[in-house]
Design a protein around this motif. Structure first.
Motif, PDB file in Angstrom:
ATOM      1  N   LYS A 104       0.437  -1.351  -0.442  1.00 26.71           N
ATOM      2  CA  LYS A 104       0.350  -0.108   0.094  1.00 26.71           C
ATOM      3  C   LYS A 104       0.896   1.331  -0.185  1.00 26.71           C
ATOM      4  O   LYS A 104       1.801   1.297   1.075  1.00 26.71           O
ATOM      5  N   ILE A 105       0.348   2.185  -0.826  1.00 24.19           N
ATOM      6  CA  ILE A 105       1.252   3.162  -0.876  1.00 24.19           C
ATOM      7  C   ILE A 105       1.158   4.692  -0.726  1.00 24.19           C
ATOM      8  O   ILE A 105      -0.608   4.862  -0.719  1.00 24.19           O
ATOM      9  N   TYR A 106       1.310   5.625   0.202  1.00 23.57           N
ATOM     10  CA  TYR A 106       1.123   6.507   0.506  1.00 23.57           C
ATOM     11  C   TYR A 106       1.816   7.433   1.052  1.00 23.57           C
ATOM     12  O   TYR A 106       3.258   7.724   0.766  1.00 23.57           O
ATOM     13  N   VAL A 107       1.661   9.099   0.453  1.00 22.67           N
ATOM     14  CA  VAL A 107       2.470  10.190   0.091  1.00 22.67           C
ATOM     15  C   VAL A 107       2.262  11.612   1.973  1.00 22.67           C
ATOM     16  O   VAL A 107       0.668  10.592   2.219  1.00 22.67           O
ATOM     17  N   ILE A 108       3.049  11.703   2.134  1.00 21.75           N
ATOM     18  CA  ILE A 108       3.177  11.658   3.153  1.00 21.75           C
ATOM     19  C   ILE A 108       2.915  13.577   3.343  1.00 21.75           C
ATOM     20  O   ILE A 108       4.259  13.871   2.628  1.00 21.75           O
ATOM     21  N   GLY A 109       2.339  14.242   3.710  1.00 27.32           N
ATOM     22  CA  GLY A 109       2.362  16.043   3.626  1.00 27.32           C
ATOM     23  C   GLY A 109       2.390  16.369   4.973  1.00 27.32           C
ATOM     24  O   GLY A 109       1.624  15.854   6.001  1.00 27.32           O
ATOM     25  N   SER A 110       2.631  17.646   5.492  1.00 28.68           N
ATOM     26  CA  SER A 110       2.546  18.798   6.438  1.00 28.68           C
ATOM     27  C   SER A 110       2.024  20.164   6.307  1.00 28.68           C
ATOM     28  O   SER A 110       2.418  20.353   5.070  1.00 28.68           O
ATOM     29  N   VAL A 111       1.343  20.451   7.206  1.00 32.44           N
ATOM     30  CA  VAL A 111       0.824  21.789   6.587  1.00 32.44           C
ATOM     31  C   VAL A 111       0.740  22.578   8.311  1.00 32.44           C
ATOM     32  O   VAL A 111       0.920  21.695   9.305  1.00 32.44           O
ATOM     33  N   TYR A 112       0.993  23.852   7.976  1.00 31.09           N
ATOM     34  CA  TYR A 112       1.517  24.276   9.866  1.00 31.09           C
ATOM     35  C   TYR A 112       0.229  25.242   9.961  1.00 31.09           C
ATOM     36  O   TYR A 112      -0.332  26.609   8.433  1.00 31.09           O
ATOM     37  N   HIS A 113      -0.537  25.472  11.285  1.00 32.55           N
ATOM     38  CA  HIS A 113      -1.784  26.397  11.263  1.00 32.55           C
ATOM     39  C   HIS A 113      -0.861  26.906  11.857  1.00 32.55           C
ATOM     40  O   HIS A 113      -0.841  27.310  13.446  1.00 32.55           O
ATOM     41  N   ARG A 114      -0.636  28.671  11.883  1.00 33.81           N
ATOM     42  CA  ARG A 114      -0.103  29.713  12.453  1.00 33.81           C
ATOM     43  C   ARG A 114      -0.844  30.433  13.566  1.00 33.81           C
ATOM     44  O   ARG A 114       0.110  29.912  14.873  1.00 33.81           O
ATOM     45  N   LYS A 115      -1.840  30.311  13.336  1.00 36.21           N
ATOM     46  CA  LYS A 115      -2.833  30.907  14.598  1.00 36.21           C
ATOM     47  C   LYS A 115      -3.360  30.205  15.895  1.00 36.21           C
ATOM     48  O   LYS A 115      -2.384  30.618  16.988  1.00 36.21           O
ATOM     49  N   ASP A 116      -2.650  28.404  14.819  1.00 31.20           N
ATOM     50  CA  ASP A 116      -3.154  27.837  16.286  1.00 31.20           C
ATOM     51  C   ASP A 116      -1.816  26.858  16.341  1.00 31.20           C
ATOM     52  O   ASP A 116      -2.041  26.046  17.333  1.00 31.20           O
ATOM     53  N   LYS A 117      -0.774  27.358  16.351  1.00 37.11           N
ATOM     54  CA  LYS A 117       0.552  26.712  16.152  1.00 37.11           C
ATOM     55  C   LYS A 117       0.417  25.178  17.049  1.00 37.11           C
ATOM     56  O   LYS A 117       0.521  25.032  17.647  1.00 37.11           O
ATOM     57  N   VAL A 118      -0.363  25.031  15.010  1.00 38.75           N
ATOM     58  CA  VAL A 118      -0.497  23.318  15.134  1.00 38.75           C
ATOM     59  C   VAL A 118       0.635  23.138  14.285  1.00 38.75           C
ATOM     60  O   VAL A 118       0.037  23.965  13.361  1.00 38.75           O
ATOM     61  N   PHE A 119       1.413  21.828  13.703  1.00 39.70           N
ATOM     62  CA  PHE A 119       1.867  21.463  12.708  1.00 39.70           C
ATOM     63  C   PHE A 119       1.546  19.466  12.284  1.00 39.70           C
ATOM     64  O   PHE A 119       1.918  19.271  13.628  1.00 39.70           O
ATOM     65  N   THR A 120       1.034  19.649  11.672  1.00 41.41           N
ATOM     66  CA  THR A 120       0.148  18.239  10.900  1.00 41.41           C
ATOM     67  C   THR A 120       0.244  18.014  10.328  1.00 41.41           C
ATOM     68  O   THR A 120       0.703  18.262   9.157  1.00 41.41           O
TER      69      THR A 120
END
Length: 551
Positions: A104-120
């Motif tokens: 099974k293949i998965y692409v992994i990505g990230s996004v930073y939410h500046r207002k909440d200071k959360v790194f997803t």
């Protein structure tokens, strides 16, 4: 008529030859597939092989990723699908990596939410045709202190390629602390394990260093983390070294267990871990000496090896092996070796191999990254970066951790590139905290030169072999003082170094140099078995996949 028939037959022969070109160096053979005529980027990762297909990651330009899929037998391109990352809360998801877990293949990505200071961090499923799913699976939602200290994500696949271990680390400057989170996911991206901790810093400790040295997972889905904390006790004038292995065993419901490894009068510089099938965890790396004042020298004194038995969490042998004189002469020169100088801390552990007798072979490569001055303004700035990978120290250890033999692979390699921006968020440490997880070339710079550097180690039938690109003028040369630098990697040739059971080197080079031949990219390969590898080779606009075999 005869002339026409002859021409047709020659055309068929040449076609077959070009489609199945072969390179042979002694017992090493490489069979190449067809030339990849789709000029839409360079392969930067061979993801894996499944369902009679080989899956690869391709990068074009700065950040245009795609999946190229090849037929396993002919190594012929069957499809090329762009990776179009989604948005989360109106923010673009940045590509991190791609993994194959149990077909099974998965692409992994990230996004930073500046207002909440959360790194997803999210995972996106990919079909065997290369089509991304419209659904995302949230893996991490890490609270961080601020954007500049968001930290980074690190990945490990289990040896059986069923599980994905992910770690996130981030600094909290105002608290003088570092937080790490570790999670284990199965082939469906279901979370099997989670742990987190925040490590505080004591300003009263001199020369304080806290390092997350390595983390890993084995075939039993046990999780391991190695940390070491060192500082100088000014009053007692001694160095204090806290070297620990954290165990999270599947059979114990992942209850945290701590193994303390007692180290005195030495500084642990780095560590790489290897978990074996007989229930032993090996910890090995470089160490330095410590002065009478308690201050660590930081130069490399030699290689240590510690073993931990998982059945009782007991520490077995802890052995410190100083570099012998012959090795120091090759690394430092005779004059410095006679003076007893130590080796500069410019070597990173390339790989660890378990020998047939239960001992280890440790490969440590000279690696530096030079970041030049950025020219331009803001996002239009250009930053030159030079990657250098020179000689490899090969250290063979007996099962009890003592030195068996050591030698040095002579090579000088470098590649310079220019990037439009330099990612400061991926810094592996700051101040008193470091993440020493093994150094690799970032995906974003692959395809531009660094992938030609370094080497591919092959351990088969009890024998170590090392394949790398070299200057054609070095044919037959094993003396590090006489080696010439690689120069233009597009014109380099592959060479094979073989070590016997005493550490003696035999060098094998191609019998003849074929002009315009594609060049192996040691930074991009996939190990299929002890003596079979899927590799990528190219030269300027030519690109081919191949299979490399050791007879």
């Amino acid at each position: 008529m005869k002339k026409t028939l002859y021409t047709a037959l020659m055309g068929i022969v040449l076609c077959c030859f070009s489609g199945n070109a072969q390179t042979k160096i002694d017992k090493l053979s490489i069979n190449y597939g067809e030339e990849i005529t789709d000029d839409s980027g360079k392969i930067v990762k061979i993801i894996g092989e499944a369902n009679d297909h080989i899956y690869t990651l391709v990068l074009k330009g700065k950040s245009d990723y795609s999946l190229k899929i090849f037929d396993s037998k002919a190594m012929k391109l069957t499809s090329n699908k762009p990776i179009i990352m989604p948005e989360i809360k109106d923010k673009d998801v940045d590509f991190e990596d791609v993994f194959l877990l149990n077909d099974k293949i998965y692409v992994i990505g990230s996004v930073y939410h500046r207002k909440d200071k959360v790194f997803t961090l999210v995972a996106i499923g990919v079909s065997d045709k290369g089509i991304l799913s419209k659904d995302q699976i949230t893996l991490f939602e890490s609270k961080v202190a601020r954007s500049s200290d968001r930290g980074g994500f690190y990945f490990r696949k289990s040896p059986d390629e069923r599980m994905l271990l992910v770690m996130h680390t981030a600094l909290f400057d105002k608290e003088d602390a570092m937080k790490y989170e570790i999670k284990l996911f199965d082939e469906n991206m279901n979370q099997a394990f989670f742990t987190e901790d925040k490590v505080s810093f004591d300003d009263n400790k001199k020369d304080f260093q806290f390092t997350i040295s390595d983390f890993d997972v084995n075939d039993n889905d046990d999780v391991f983390l190695v940390v070491n904390e060192g500082y100088r006790d000014n009053k007692k004038k001694e160095h204090v070294e806290k070297f620990q292995l954290f165990l999270f065993k599947n059979q114990n419901n992942y209850t945290k267990e701590v193994v303390n490894i007692d180290v005195t009068d030495k500084e642990i510089i780095n560590c790489k871990m290897l978990s074996t099938n007989n229930g032993i965890v090996h910890l090995t790396g470089f160490y330095s000496s410590v002065r009478e004042s308690g201050r660590a020298n930081w130069d490399l004194k030699g290689v240590y090896n510690a073993t931990v038995n998982l059945s009782g969490n007991t520490v077995g042998n802890l052995v410190f092996n100083e570099f012998d004189y012959a090795t120091k002469v090759k690394l430092l020169g005779e004059r410095k070796a006679k003076k007893g100088r130590d080796v500069k801390p410019l070597y990173n552990i390339h790989s660890i191999i378990e020998k047939n007798d239960g001992g280890l072979i440790v490969l440590s490569e000279y690696q530096t990254v030079y970041v030049g001055q950025t020219s331009g303004i803001g996002p239009l700035g250009f930053t030159p970066i030079t990657y250098t990978t020179n000689e490899i120290i090969v250290t063979s250890l007996k099962p009890d951790g003592t030195l068996d033999w050591s030698n040095v692979v002579p090579k000088e390699q470098s590649a310079s590139i220019t990037v439009t921006s330099f990612n400061l968020f991926a810094v592996v440490g700051s101040g008193n905290f470091r993440v020493g997880v093994s150094l690799t070339f970032p995906l974003g710079v692959m395809g531009k030169g660094p992938e030609y550097l370094s080497a591919i180690p092959i351990y088969s039938n009890g024998e170590l072999n090392i394949v790398f690109n070299d200057n054609a003028k070095n044919k037959g040369v094993t003396d590090i003082e006489k080696i010439k630098s690689l120069g233009n990697y597009n014109n380099s040739v592959p060479t094979l170094f073989t070590f016997d059971d005493k550490g003696n080197i035999t060098r094998k080079d191609p019998d003849e140099i074929v002009k315009h031949q594609v060049v192996i990219r040691p930074g991009v390969y996939c190990r299929k078995s002890a003596n079979e590898y899927i590799i990528y080779a190219s030269r300027k606009s030519q690109d081919k996949l191949g299979r490399m075999f050791l007879d």
